[in-house]
Scaffold this active site. Structure first.
Site, PDB file in Angstrom:
ATOM      1  CG  HIS A 178      -2.010   0.902   1.302  1.00 32.63           C
ATOM      2  ND1 HIS A 178      -1.918   2.215   0.921  1.00 32.63           N
ATOM      3  CD2 HIS A 178      -3.298   0.726   1.726  1.00 32.63           C
ATOM      4  CE1 HIS A 178      -3.082   2.815   1.125  1.00 32.63           C
ATOM      5  NE2 HIS A 178      -3.937   1.924   1.604  1.00 32.63           N
ATOM      6  CD  GLU A 279      -3.145   0.815  -2.085  1.00 35.61           C
ATOM      7  OE1 GLU A 279      -3.476  -0.307  -1.628  1.00 35.61           O
ATOM      8  OE2 GLU A 279      -3.832   1.843  -1.938  1.00 35.61           O
TER       9      GLU A 279
END
EC number: 5.1.3.15
Length: 307
Positions: A178, A279
């Site tokens: 992330h 991500e």
């Protein structure tokens, strides 16, 4: 967690020579961190979550964004850096009371190796074994699973997340790295490489749509792009961040924009203007099934090019 633990880490893995430095210390919130320096780059990684907090290649500004209002506490994820979403992405598919994005980013990982490579890069490895988790966490994921995370720090940043199924039945894993990128001014930033790809648009009720052209950011963006394997780039006025990946079929693009950011509380005033999450992972339609005794590797490489 105390000074003896830090001393032990430095004795086992710490290094300081003409090739570079690997040094452990107590970070914010009394959470151990490792500082890495070599001739190519520097980095800061939290042992909680194996969470990258900084990567700065030589001659470049910081690539990774962390909020000025980020909270550092045991069992809590830091706003920014590279949180590891694992073994599920987003809300749990069956029990929404379980933590979003899994537990990997909020537990302590064990260091297994740290060394300077002949290439001039530094490599450090972390492992998370679910059999060693507390009972509360194991109830959310009773499967016998381990995750090995290998980071190679230099002119590029290479991240490898290897999930091993140690059990007797197949498991289904969702995952993502992330990454919050420091983009300076997100309104002058675009993401290239997703033209023609289908995506799920979270702010619009997860409707399935198709991307046309590059992605610009001038409002809330929260999308899961599906079946994406090609190289991507984040381009701003001063530099381009190139993302190459293997073992990943999803790309998540996220910026909360002003209204959502103000409700979050830890993004910092105007912070949304300086960050963009792109991500790499496997989510939604792209979750991974791993047979007993087998493994899956998610590999991502970031490099920076000046415009």
């Amino acid at each position: 967690m105390n000074a003896l633990y830090i001393e032990e880490l430095n004795q086992r893995f710490g290094q300081s020579d003409d090739k570079g430095q690997i040094r452990f210390k107590m970070g914010k919130g009394d959470i151990p961190v490792v500082e890495i320096e070599n001739e190519q780059a520097s980095a800061l990684i939290s042992c909680q979550g194996a969470h990258v907090l900084s990567w700065r290649p030589d001659g470049q500004e910081e690539v990774i964004w962390v909020s000025r209002e980020a909270r550092y506490a045991k069992g809590q994820s830091v706003r920014g850096g590279i949180p590891i979403c694992w073994p599920w992405f987003g809300a749990h598919s069956e029990n929404t009371s379980f933590p979003a994005h899994g537990f990997a980013r909020t537990v302590l990982w064990e260091i297994t190796e740290a060394c300077q490579l002949d290439s001039g890069e530094t490599q450090i490895s972390f492992i998370l074994n679910t059999s060693q988790l507390d009972d509360t966490t194991r109830k959310t994921w009773p499967e016998s699973t381990s995750a090995l995370y290998v980071l190679t720090i230099g002119h590029s940043l290479k991240l490898e997340l290897i999930t091993q199924n140690n059990g007797v039945k197949a498991i289904c894993v969702g995952e993502a790295l992330h990454t919050y990128f420091n983009v300076g001014d997100v309104s002058k930033t675009s993401v290239t490489g997703l033209h023609g790809k289908d995506y799920l648009d979270k702010p619009d009720g997860f409707k399935r749509k198709k991307q046309s052209g590059d992605i610009g950011i001038d409002a809330e963006v929260d999308r899961v792009y599906l079946n994406t394997t090609d190289e991507l780039s984040i381009t701003g006025p001063q530099r381009k961040i190139v993302i190459s990946k293997q073992g990943s079929h999803s790309t998540i693009v996220w910026n909360p924009w002003k209204q959502v950011a103000e409700k979050m509380g830890d993004l910092g005033e105007g912070g949304y203007l300086n960050m963009l999450c792109v991500e790499s992972g496997n989510a939604a339609d792209d979750v991974v099934t791993i047979k007993p005794g087998e493994s899956h590797t998610l590999q991502v490489v970031y490099r920076v090019e000046n415009n």
